[in-house]
Design an enzyme around this catalytic site. Structure first.
Site, PDB file in Angstrom:
ATOM      1  N   HIS A  45      11.701  44.647  30.492  1.00  0.00           N
ATOM      2  CA  HIS A  45      13.069  44.811  30.983  1.00  0.00           C
ATOM      3  C   HIS A  45      13.163  44.515  32.481  1.00  0.00           C
ATOM      4  CE1 HIS A  45      17.091  46.874  31.160  1.00  0.00           C
ATOM      5  NE2 HIS A  45      16.698  47.055  32.402  1.00  0.00           N
ATOM      6  N   GLU A  46      12.315  45.181  33.250  1.00  0.00           N
ATOM      7  CA  GLU A  46      12.377  44.992  34.704  1.00  0.00           C
ATOM      8  C   GLU A  46      12.059  43.559  35.098  1.00  0.00           C
ATOM      9  OE1 GLU A  46      13.794  47.080  36.491  1.00  0.00           O
ATOM     10  OE2 GLU A  46      13.820  48.643  34.967  1.00  0.00           O
ATOM     11  N   HIS A  68      15.060  41.429  35.139  1.00  0.00           N
ATOM     12  CA  HIS A  68      15.760  41.475  36.430  1.00  0.00           C
ATOM     13  C   HIS A  68      15.070  40.568  37.449  1.00  0.00           C
ATOM     14  CE1 HIS A  68      18.688  44.549  35.571  1.00  0.00           C
ATOM     15  NE2 HIS A  68      17.774  45.439  35.222  1.00  0.00           N
ATOM     16  N   HIS A  77      15.982  37.047  36.981  1.00  0.00           N
ATOM     17  CA  HIS A  77      17.350  36.821  37.454  1.00  0.00           C
ATOM     18  C   HIS A  77      17.357  36.584  38.964  1.00  0.00           C
ATOM     19  CE1 HIS A  77      21.808  38.255  36.745  1.00  0.00           C
ATOM     20  NE2 HIS A  77      21.725  36.991  37.082  1.00  0.00           N
TER      21      HIS A  77
END
Length: 715
Positions: free
Chosen positions: A503-504, A507, A510
């Protein structure tokens, strides 16, 4: 913070070119020019302006902040007082270029004070928070500056700007208005007071939450009470006790969420209950770390500020620029899901109760029993429990052969660890990230372990944000709070920790793929209820067969996870979804209830209000408490996700739909990854967020995949 509780700490706040809002005036007596020996006096000479952690000392921050504030105020004054007519270049672009020293110090400070704080950094935070808010006001409430922006905005269709520049101009105008630029002088003074007080209260809340978590750790007197915990976890508890001067005892630390990880393994129900109580009473026990008074002051000030700016409540103000747009849309989503989610949770509790009764337990399932007995239900339904997975989830393998492997397959990027860059803690690792054309794309920091001076949860941050205008390349970090094992032992992860790592890194991708001109739009500078979407999508690769088989290998033998166990992992994806959805919805509803109040509606009793809010929403099911209670709800009270905790579920609607797109188009491939990167990940905040989704997906999102994932169909 484990999904759906992850927090992004990023250098993208209200004013462009700053990683925090900037201050009004330098501290009294500060030197007019920052000493050249201060590492923030000029950009770091390290690759991609990577911070010189080995040279940065605690005493460097205050003078660097002061100098950075002065520098930006001079720059802004030059823009506001420019005798030439306002143009996009001499006004908007000039503001984009302003505040670079302040950006450098703010980015490093905000991240260190979250990941590696101490009393000195906490003191700097307390001192600077109201000054940074005041400085932000000095910029956004500058009438001359606003008039230049307003003039350009009025004729924006005649300026010949491209789409990105036009959107930037529109965003500036909205931000000035929302910051109070159109208020009377008297109301501007009132607003300044509100902003300073809110900033101070948020800083105080954050620091109390961390200190209260440390103070609430459970002390256990003898080893027998820890039955069920692994040997390495028991050893770690003994070492923590020794560090606290409690030789011969054991200390179980408190994580940020309500439910604590050891509850799944502790066989002693009394110890489980004590641990759960320690967690749930944080911030409400009285004493110096109690947060209840802060909460009441904070929500009242936010409500008063919103009304001053012309909004009915803080939630309406906060959500205006989100993809949800207004509280009615948020309330509708949460209300639609609450009843079926709680219904599923009650069914899950019923399955646990059957086991308790069969064992002649003689009690009703409670919150401190849930994790322990849900594992028993899982074992009965799927013939496996979480502990079977951990030997196959060794940290480095998950990172390199899982997270990095998936990114290489999807985007063609590669990673090379380097040991020459300074770090703020010995456990932090750094990697060069190379693009598919062989050129360096970014630098990535990985900070996996929990520390007593580190905020709870998991998050991504940016030390340097990408911008073609400023010639900046991304330097980003991921942070988790994985318990560090005793020296010489492997770090074996839970499945939740594995999923959080993916998940991290979503980010991080991104931020690293950002390909924008203006720093205002860099990387994760998108609405809060959109920013979680790309990171949630990246979670899909954690159990994608090609990826899972590459990293899920026994830490001792190297043998791959048996296929039958792998199949059980995939088959049990919907297991316990009633609990997970309900605890998240409860926290989201609490956040909304607090921030949809008017000043006159602020209650006197924090916990009584919270209980009434849960009951009114139909989610007051004691075995499933809110993922966060108000008194330690940092997302809601610190400002990052105030009135915005719903964002994870809102984003998950987009995520679930996107996962279906990947599956429909062949899954993990460069073609799919390149499309995702080109249409969405690389574009930052350069247009309305939902336009990005439609560019990627070819249509608006549908909710059916989310309902299916959460087990909410047919309820």
């Amino acid at each position: 913070m484990n999904r759906p509780q992850m927090l992004i700490i990023a250098a993208s706040l209200a004013f462009p070119g700053t990683a925090l809002s900037a201050p009004l005036a330098a501290p009294a007596g500060s030197a007019m020019v920052l000493d050249a020996s201060n590492p923030f006096a000029k950009p770091s000479a390290l690759p991609f302006n990577y911070p010189a952690f080995d040279k940065i000392k605690d005493d460097h921050f205050l003078p660097a902040y002061a100098a950075g504030m002065r520098e930006q105020l001079r720059e802004v004054a030059g823009i506001a007082n420019n005798p030439k007519a306002a143009t996009f270049e001499n006004t908007i672009v000039a503001m984009e270029r302003s505040g670079q020293m302040l950006s450098r110090v703010s980015a490093v400070f905000s991240n260190l004070q979250t990941a590696n704080t101490n009393d000195r950094l906490d003191a700097v935070d307390r001192e600077m928070s109201p000054k940074l808010a005041a400085h932000n006001d000095a910029i956004y409430l500058n009438l001359k500056l606003f008039k230049r922006v307003e003039t350009l905005h009025a004729k924006r269709d005649k300026l010949g700007l491209d789409a990105e520049a036009t959107f930037l101009l529109e965003r500036y105008y909205k931000e000035f208005v929302r910051a109070g630029a159109k208020l009377s002088n008297a109301d501007k003074e009132k607003l300044k007071r509100y902003n300073g007080q809110i900033a101070s209260l948020q800083s105080d809340f954050s620091q109390r939450v961390l200190k209260e978590a440390n103070a609430s750790a459970l002390v256990v007197n003898n080893r027998a009470e820890l039955a069920g915990m692994s040997e390495s976890d028991i050893t770690a508890a003994a070492l923590e006790a020794k560090k606290r001067g409690l030789d011969g005892k054991y200390v179980i630390g408190i994580a940020n969420t309500t439910i604590q990880a050891p509850l799944a393994s502790l066989t002693n129900r009394s110890v489980r209950e004590r641990l759960q109580t320690a967690s749930m009473t944080r911030g409400s026990r009285g004493g110096e770390f109690d947060t209840r008074e802060l909460v009441l002051k904070l929500v009242k000030l936010r409500a008063e500020r919103a009304i001053l700016l012309g909004y009915p409540n803080y939630a309406a103000y906060s959500q205006e620029l989100e993809t949800a747009k207004n509280p009615a849309a948020v309330n509708k989503l949460l209300a639609e899901l609450a009843k079926p989610a709680i219904g599923n949770a009650r069914k899950e509790a019923g399955e646990m109760q059957k086991i308790i009764d069969a064992e002649k337990g003689g009690f009703k399932v409670a919150a401190h029993d849930w994790a322990f007995y849900s594992d028993k239900v899982r074992a009965a339904q799927y013939n496996f429990d979480e502990n079977q997975l951990r030997p196959y989830f060794e940290l480095n393998r998950v990172l390199v052969d899982g997270v990095f492997f998936a990114a290489t397959k999807e985007f063609g990027i590669t990673f090379k660890e380097r040991k020459d860059l300074p770090v703020y803690d010995p456990d932090v690792r750094t990697f060069d990230v190379m693009d598919n054309d062989g050129k360096q794309l970014a630098i990535f920091l990985f900070d996996p372990y929990a520390r007593g001076n580190k905020q709870g949860g998991a998050w991504m941050n940016e030390y340097v944000s990408q911008s073609h205008l400023l010639g900046k390349h991304p330097v980003v970090g991921n942070h988790q709070n994985i318990p560090k094992p005793p020296a010489g032992e492997p770090t074996l992860l839970t499945y939740d920790e594995v999923r959080t790592m993916f998940h991290e890194f979503g980010h991080a991708l991104h931020g690293m793929f950002s390909n924008v001109k203006y720093p205002h739009f860099s990387g994760t500078s998108v609405p809060r209820d959109f920013v979680e979407y790309p990171s949630q999508v990246n979670e899909m690769w954690a159990i994608w067969p090609e990826v899972l088989s590459n990293y899920a290998k026994h830490h001792k033998t190297g043998a791959p996870m048996p296929k039958e166990l792998l199949d059980k992992v995939v088959a049990s994806k919907k297991f316990n979804q009633g609990f997970m959805t309900s605890e998240y919805l409860a926290a989201s509803l609490i956040d909304q209830r607090w921030h949809q109040l008017t000043p006159a509606q602020i209650p006197l009793d924090v916990l009584a209000f919270e209980a009434a809010a849960l009951k009114d929403a139909g989610v007051d099911f004691a075995p499933v408490p809110p993922r966060y209670r108000t008194t330690y709800f940092s997302h809601s009270m610190n400002g990052g996700y105030s009135a915005g905790y719903y964002a994870y579920l809102w984003s998950e609607k987009l995520d679930a739909d996107t996962v279906e797109w990947f599956k429909e188009n062949g899954g993990l491939s460069r073609k799919n990854g390149d499309h995702f990167r080109k249409t969405l990940l690389s574009r930052g905040g350069t247009t309305e967020a939902m336009n990005l989704f439609k560019d990627f997906r070819g249509r608006d999102p549908v909710i059916a995949p989310l309902l299916e994932r959460r087990g909410l169909t047919g309820n």
